[in-house]
Every structure is written in C-alpha cells, then in structure tokens.
Design a protein around this motif. Structure first.
Motif, short mmCIF file in Angstrom:
data_model
loop_
_atom_site.label_atom_id
_atom_site.label_comp_id
_atom_site.label_asym_id
_atom_site.label_seq_id
_atom_site.Cartn_x
_atom_site.Cartn_y
_atom_site.Cartn_z
N LEU A 1 60.10 -22.57 -20.73
CA LEU A 1 60.33 -21.74 -22.01
C LEU A 1 60.19 -22.26 -22.91
O LEU A 1 60.35 -21.72 -24.49
CB LEU A 1 61.56 -20.97 -21.53
CG LEU A 1 61.40 -20.22 -20.39
CD1 LEU A 1 62.42 -19.12 -19.90
CD2 LEU A 1 60.37 -19.15 -20.57
N ASP A 2 60.89 -23.46 -23.59
CA ASP A 2 60.59 -24.33 -24.48
C ASP A 2 60.00 -24.68 -25.06
O ASP A 2 59.96 -25.67 -26.76
CB ASP A 2 62.39 -25.07 -24.35
CG ASP A 2 63.58 -24.93 -23.77
OD1 ASP A 2 63.95 -23.20 -24.31
OD2 ASP A 2 64.69 -24.94 -23.31
N ILE B 1 59.30 -14.89 -15.37
CA ILE B 1 57.82 -15.36 -15.73
C ILE B 1 56.95 -14.03 -14.54
O ILE B 1 57.30 -14.71 -13.37
CB ILE B 1 56.92 -16.01 -16.04
CG1 ILE B 1 57.61 -16.86 -17.31
CG2 ILE B 1 55.48 -16.28 -16.26
CD1 ILE B 1 57.83 -18.19 -17.37
N VAL B 2 56.18 -13.53 -14.82
CA VAL B 2 55.42 -13.25 -13.52
C VAL B 2 53.71 -13.93 -13.78
O VAL B 2 53.16 -14.86 -14.40
CB VAL B 2 54.32 -11.80 -14.24
CG1 VAL B 2 53.84 -11.13 -13.05
CG2 VAL B 2 55.40 -10.58 -13.83
N HIS B 3 53.86 -14.49 -12.20
CA HIS B 3 53.18 -15.43 -11.70
C HIS B 3 52.33 -14.95 -11.32
O HIS B 3 52.07 -14.29 -10.33
CB HIS B 3 54.16 -16.61 -11.13
CG HIS B 3 55.32 -17.94 -11.67
ND1 HIS B 3 54.90 -18.43 -13.03
CD2 HIS B 3 56.72 -17.28 -12.08
CE1 HIS B 3 56.40 -18.54 -13.42
NE2 HIS B 3 56.96 -17.97 -12.35
N ASN B 4 50.38 -16.32 -11.75
CA ASN B 4 49.96 -16.19 -10.51
C ASN B 4 50.02 -16.50 -9.11
O ASN B 4 50.85 -17.45 -8.84
CB ASN B 4 48.61 -17.12 -11.07
CG ASN B 4 47.72 -16.94 -10.15
OD1 ASN B 4 47.57 -16.79 -9.63
ND2 ASN B 4 46.24 -17.70 -10.97
N THR B 5 49.18 -15.81 -8.01
CA THR B 5 50.15 -15.78 -6.62
C THR B 5 48.58 -16.08 -5.58
O THR B 5 48.50 -15.65 -4.57
CB THR B 5 50.73 -14.62 -5.99
OG1 THR B 5 49.01 -13.78 -5.95
CG2 THR B 5 51.57 -14.38 -7.06
N ASN B 6 47.41 -16.85 -6.46
CA ASN B 6 46.44 -17.51 -5.23
C ASN B 6 47.29 -18.49 -4.72
O ASN B 6 47.94 -19.05 -5.02
CB ASN B 6 45.25 -17.45 -7.11
CG ASN B 6 44.83 -16.52 -7.66
OD1 ASN B 6 45.25 -15.56 -6.79
ND2 ASN B 6 43.95 -16.77 -8.87
N LEU C 1 62.51 -22.67 -11.02
CA LEU C 1 61.43 -22.46 -9.60
C LEU C 1 60.57 -21.65 -10.57
O LEU C 1 59.49 -21.87 -10.67
CB LEU C 1 62.07 -21.35 -8.49
CG LEU C 1 60.59 -21.03 -7.84
CD1 LEU C 1 60.55 -22.32 -6.99
CD2 LEU C 1 61.73 -19.89 -7.24
N ASP C 2 60.89 -20.93 -11.46
CA ASP C 2 60.46 -20.84 -12.98
C ASP C 2 59.71 -21.48 -13.46
O ASP C 2 57.92 -21.35 -13.55
CB ASP C 2 60.29 -19.62 -13.91
CG ASP C 2 60.83 -18.09 -13.50
OD1 ASP C 2 59.59 -17.79 -13.57
OD2 ASP C 2 61.76 -17.48 -14.27
N ASP C 3 59.79 -22.53 -14.00
CA ASP C 3 58.51 -24.15 -14.16
C ASP C 3 57.74 -24.31 -13.30
O ASP C 3 56.82 -25.01 -13.89
CB ASP C 3 59.64 -24.78 -14.92
CG ASP C 3 61.11 -24.61 -16.32
OD1 ASP C 3 60.59 -23.88 -17.13
OD2 ASP C 3 61.73 -24.12 -16.14
N CYS C 4 58.47 -24.62 -12.01
CA CYS C 4 57.53 -25.34 -11.17
C CYS C 4 56.00 -24.42 -10.89
O CYS C 4 55.18 -24.39 -10.89
CB CYS C 4 58.25 -25.00 -10.10
SG CYS C 4 56.76 -25.57 -8.36
N LEU C 5 56.24 -23.20 -10.74
CA LEU C 5 55.46 -21.84 -10.78
C LEU C 5 54.30 -22.20 -11.57
O LEU C 5 52.99 -21.21 -11.29
CB LEU C 5 56.09 -20.23 -10.34
CG LEU C 5 57.06 -20.28 -9.40
CD1 LEU C 5 57.16 -19.21 -8.96
CD2 LEU C 5 55.98 -20.74 -7.71
N TYR C 6 54.98 -22.12 -13.12
CA TYR C 6 54.32 -22.14 -13.99
C TYR C 6 53.25 -23.24 -14.57
O TYR C 6 52.25 -23.06 -14.61
CB TYR C 6 54.81 -21.93 -15.50
CG TYR C 6 54.01 -22.00 -16.45
CD1 TYR C 6 53.93 -21.11 -17.24
CD2 TYR C 6 53.41 -23.02 -17.14
CE1 TYR C 6 52.81 -20.43 -18.45
CE2 TYR C 6 52.57 -22.66 -18.72
CZ TYR C 6 52.69 -21.79 -18.83
OH TYR C 6 52.60 -21.79 -19.97
#
Length: 545
Positions: free
Chosen positions: A198-199, A250-255, A220-225
C-alpha cells in the motif's frame, strides 16, 4: 642422512590445489598472492579461490557479523582484486566497504551480491541512479541477498512504515532490474520493517525475470498482491507475514498459481484467518512440489490434524513430495468438547503417510487447550508457548523459545530445556502465577543440589514473570551459567531484590556481560548500578502487556 628442503612451490599443481582449497580462500589470497612468483599467482586465480569472495567475519562470542580486518581489505583493494576481478562471480560484504571493493575492478562476471548489516541508509546511499555502481546493480546482478539489521521493534519517526517502504524497498525494486533471485532476511528475532504494498506505486512490484523471492511482508494482502501475476516467472516464494487477517483491503486475482513449485509461509503472530484465507491460497498451488508452513492458530473449534490438512489442502497438490510444518492451535474448551490425545493427532498424520511427526497437547486453565504438531526433524528456529510437557527430542535449529505455564517450572525443567535446545539464543519465560516461595530458604549460594545448568549460546533472557524465583534461578552462578548473556528483560524490583541492591557477588558473574536492560516497572537505579553491569550500554522501560 641427507635432508632436502622441499618448498610449497615444488609440489605438483594438483597437490597444491588439494591442500589450498581446504583453507579459507581469502586467507590464501591475502597471504600468498604476489608473494611467491607469477606461476603461483596463476594457480591462485583458479575459480576455487576467486569465484566467491567473503569479506565477512562472525564473532565467536556473540555471533555479531562484521567485516574482516581492514588491513586485509586494503591489500585486496590495492593488490589482489585488480588481478582477479574478472573471475569473481559472488561477493559477500558489508555496505560500508561495498563501493571501495567494487571500484577496485570491473567484475564482468559478477552476478551475485550478499550484503550483511544492510539497512535503510544503505539503500539511500548506494541503491540510487546517482551511484557510480548503478551499472553493476542494474545490468549484472541477478541474485541479491540482504541481511537487514533495521529493527521493527524500535519504530520511531525515522523508520515509519511508509517512509521505510519508499526509502528502502522502492530503491531496491527500482534499481535492480535484472534480478532472478531476491532474498531479504532479518538478522535478529525482531524482524526488519515489513514490505507494505500500500505504501508503494503499483508499477514497482513487477518483474518478468524474478524466479525466487524471499521477503517479509506486513499482511496477507501484500502476499496475495505479489502472487497476483506481477511476478509471472516466480517458482520459489518464501514469505514471512506479520499478520494474517480475515479482512482484505484489496480484491485479488484468484487464478491458479501453476508456476509455483516451492512455497514457504511463516507467521509468528496468532491468526484466526487460516480457514478462510490460507486454505484457499493453498488450493491455488496445484503444481506445488515443496511446502513449508509455520503457523499459530486461534479461535478454532478443534485442533488442526492430519485428516483436516489432507482434505482441505494436501489432496489438491498432486505434485507435492515434501511437506515441512509446525502448526500450533489454541482453542477454548468446555465439558461438551471431546479431549483428543497426542496419539490421536499423530495417528491422523500417519493415516495420510506422514510418519515422522511429533505432537504435544496441553489442557490448561480449565477452559483452554493448545496443540503443537510438527514434522521431524524440527527445521524451524522458533518455538512458542511450550509448557513443561514437550517431546524428548533435540531441537537442533531452535534459537528462540518461549515457555509458558501456570505452574512453577522446577530446576529439572530447565535442565531439560538446556539439553533439548542446545543452540538456544533467546529465551522468554512467561509465568503469571504468583509462586509463594520463601527465597530465604532458597539460598542457592550455598546449596547445590543440582548440577549447574549451561546455556552456552543464550544472549537474550526475557523474564515475563510475577515472581522473582526465576530471576534468582538464572542469575545465581551456582545454578545457571550464561556466559554470553547480553540482554535482560525483567522487573526492576525483582532484579534489585535478587542482587541485594546490586551488592550480591553470586549474581554478579551472570550480569558481567549484559549490555541492554529493559524493565517492566519504574527504574530509578543507584550509582552502584553501573559497577554491577560493567559493559551496560542501554537501559529502557516498557509496559508488560
């Protein structure tokens, strides 16, 4: 009988190489390069001696890492590196000598760089477009390993998350365009400030070259990003996450993550998001071959066992051949909940083919229970919330240990700890039960009913206890020997009482090397205090939560 003088140079090159390659290559080059003759120098330019140059030294007393003697570095920069720079592929050094060493040659084959004692200021000083070393960083370095010494436990205006991310992470990710492998690891139990996506600008985290990433992230947001497709070639991902929450920002890709072959997830803080977030992440890793998991769970209705892991995660990884894990589960219990045994938990792992496991289950405070289950041998360096019941095995890798119970730990318990954790460096004891012990009857200065306990590697001791019994136990030289102890955290009132207002000789020895003291209560210490701690550098106070 005649004796002939045989010199080192008289030996065949094959024999010389066999002898010299058993020695430290830095010492060989320092002592012999340019000393004998040109033919011998040619031998010393062999890849055995010049591929990797390690200018780092580790202290035998406290594990501190620093550069080797400056006289050796001087000779390398002036006389040796100009002769061998074209052979060097990997450099291991401190930032303070990096520029000097790198301008001593051209290093056309240098691709790997390891920096110890790295920090934010190193990035600001060297990892910029204005650096005279930028060509090497941008075009040549494909592997970068940083041991970060910045400490997230001491956050101040200089090291706020947003500023740190922009000054440190942005500099690294912007400059090193050709990286295939990036590893940023901490140098102590207090990890460096984590990466927070985010930064940073969204375009910073993007690479078509990076295949391996080892990083500490905030959430976990950072990991998923990082797994959202920004690192398309990533096959090895080793991540430590500070906190794992259920709510994502954040809405993340789930592929599916079909390229990922090796994944390691570590989270030391308790999480209640395992079922909602972690399992769904694992299910995306269908081609995973190696999985490492260290996680501590709370707010579940039952312990995580082998049956659960297989059904929810492992059965979806058809290529998986190595699973290394430590899973701790804390649950609330009542009379209606069936109390499972350690044998039951282990049996569930045997049923899915994992026979080398160990497990401890402890029911405490009437309504609480904790289960530790892990693969053998134990590969992790940290273990927390261990009670007086733990397996009779040797934890060869553990350097940080937190022991917890609601009953008094006896002397024989610490004997077991010293034997089971031979490389222990950081020990925290949490025992909030007030023990009604008459210390006048515990005059261990003159009573030695047990052998002295040896904690040969212990450098940090944190006594989060309400009774001074443990202070007495660890500081008395007739009970415990802690020759490398440099940091002590406890109640000042306990320390003052046990040391008899800093006059007691039998506790002085174990205090002799302490450099840092942290107190959990008010600390107004007397003038004799400094004499009792002759090398004391820092005194601080903090609240015990």
């Amino acid at each position: 009988m005649n004796q002939s003088n045989i010199h080192l140079v008289d030996l065949p090159d094959e024999i010389l190489l066999m002898i010299l390659k058993k020695l430290d290559n830095i010492n060989v080059l320092y002592l012999l390069m340019g000393v004998i003759d040109e033919q011998f120098d040619i031998l010393l330019r062999d890849n055995i001696f010049t591929d990797t140059l390690n200018f780092i030294s580790r202290s035998s007393t406290n594990d501190d890492i620093s550069s080797i003697d400056h006289r050796i570095i001087n000779r390398f920069c002036f006389d040796i590196l100009p002769k061998i720079h074209h052979n060097v592929k990997h450099l291991i050094l401190e930032p303070m000598f990096m520029e000097r060493i790198l301008i001593a040659g051209n290093y056309p084959n240098l691709t790997s760089l390891t920096l110890f004692n790295f920090g934010k200021h190193s990035a600001l000083n060297y990892f910029t477009d204005k650096s005279i070393l930028q060509h090497i960083f941008k075009c040549q370095i494909t592997e970068l390993i940083l041991e970060n010494t910045d400490n997230s436990a001491y956050v101040d205006d200089e090291i706020l998350s947003e500023k740190y991310n922009k000054n440190a992470y942005k500099s690294i990710l912007t400059l090193f365009k050709n990286l295939q492998s990036l590893s940023i690891v901490g140098s102590s139990i207090n990890s460096y400030p984590p990466l927070s996506i985010l930064d940073l600008p969204s375009t910073i985290i993007c690479s078509s070259n990076l295949t391996k990433l080892c990083i500490y992230v905030d959430s976990l947001d950072d990991c998923l990003y990082l797994l959202d497709g920004h690192l398309k070639q990533l096959t090895i991902f080793i991540v430590q996450i500070d906190y794992i929450h259920n709510d994502l920002s954040i809405v993340h890709n789930t592929n599916d993550l079909l390229n990922l072959k090796c994944f390691s997830l570590t989270c030391y803080n308790l999480t209640n998001a395992y079922d909602n977030q972690v399992i769904s992440l694992f299910r995306r890793m269908k081609n995973l071959e190696k999985l490492t998991l260290y996680i501590r769970l709370k707010d579940r209705s039952s312990f995580v066992d082998g049956t659960h892991l297989h059904k929810e995660s492992l059965m979806h990884m058809s290529q998986l051949h190595t699973f290394t894990f430590y899973i701790s589960t804390m649950i609330e219990i009542n009379d209606s909940i069936h109390r499972v045994s350690e044998n039951y938990i282990q049996k569930t792992f045997e049923n899915i083919g994992y026979y080398q496991t160990s497990c401890t289950v402890n029911y405490y405070r009437r309504f609480k229970a904790i289960c530790h289950v892990f693969s053998l041998p134990f590969k992790f360096d940290r273990l927390e919330m261990i009670t007086d019941r733990f397996p009779t095995i040797i934890f060869h890798h553990v350097t940080y240990l937190l022991v917890f119970d609601t009953v008094q730990f006896k002397h024989h318990f610490f004997i077991r700890i010293a034997k089971a954790f031979p490389l222990l460096k950081h020990l925290t004891i949490s025992n909030r039960t007030l023990l009604f012990i008459d210390l006048n009857k515990y005059e261990a200065d003159y009573i030695q009913s047990y052998a002295i306990i040896q904690f040969s590697h212990l450098i940090s001791l944190n006594l989060m206890v309400v009774n001074k019994y443990y202070v007495e136990h660890f500081l008395l030289n007739r009970k415990t020997h802690v020759p490398r102890l440099i940091q002590l955290e406890l109640f000042y009132s306990h320390l003052k009482n046990v040391t008899k207002n800093f006059t007691r000789d039998s506790t002085r020895h174990n205090c002799a090397n302490i450099k840092r003291l942290n107190f959990y209560d008010a600390c107004h210490y007397p003038t004799k205090f400094s004499h009792y701690f002759p090398v004391l550098d820092t005194v601080s106070c903090s609240n015990l939560i």
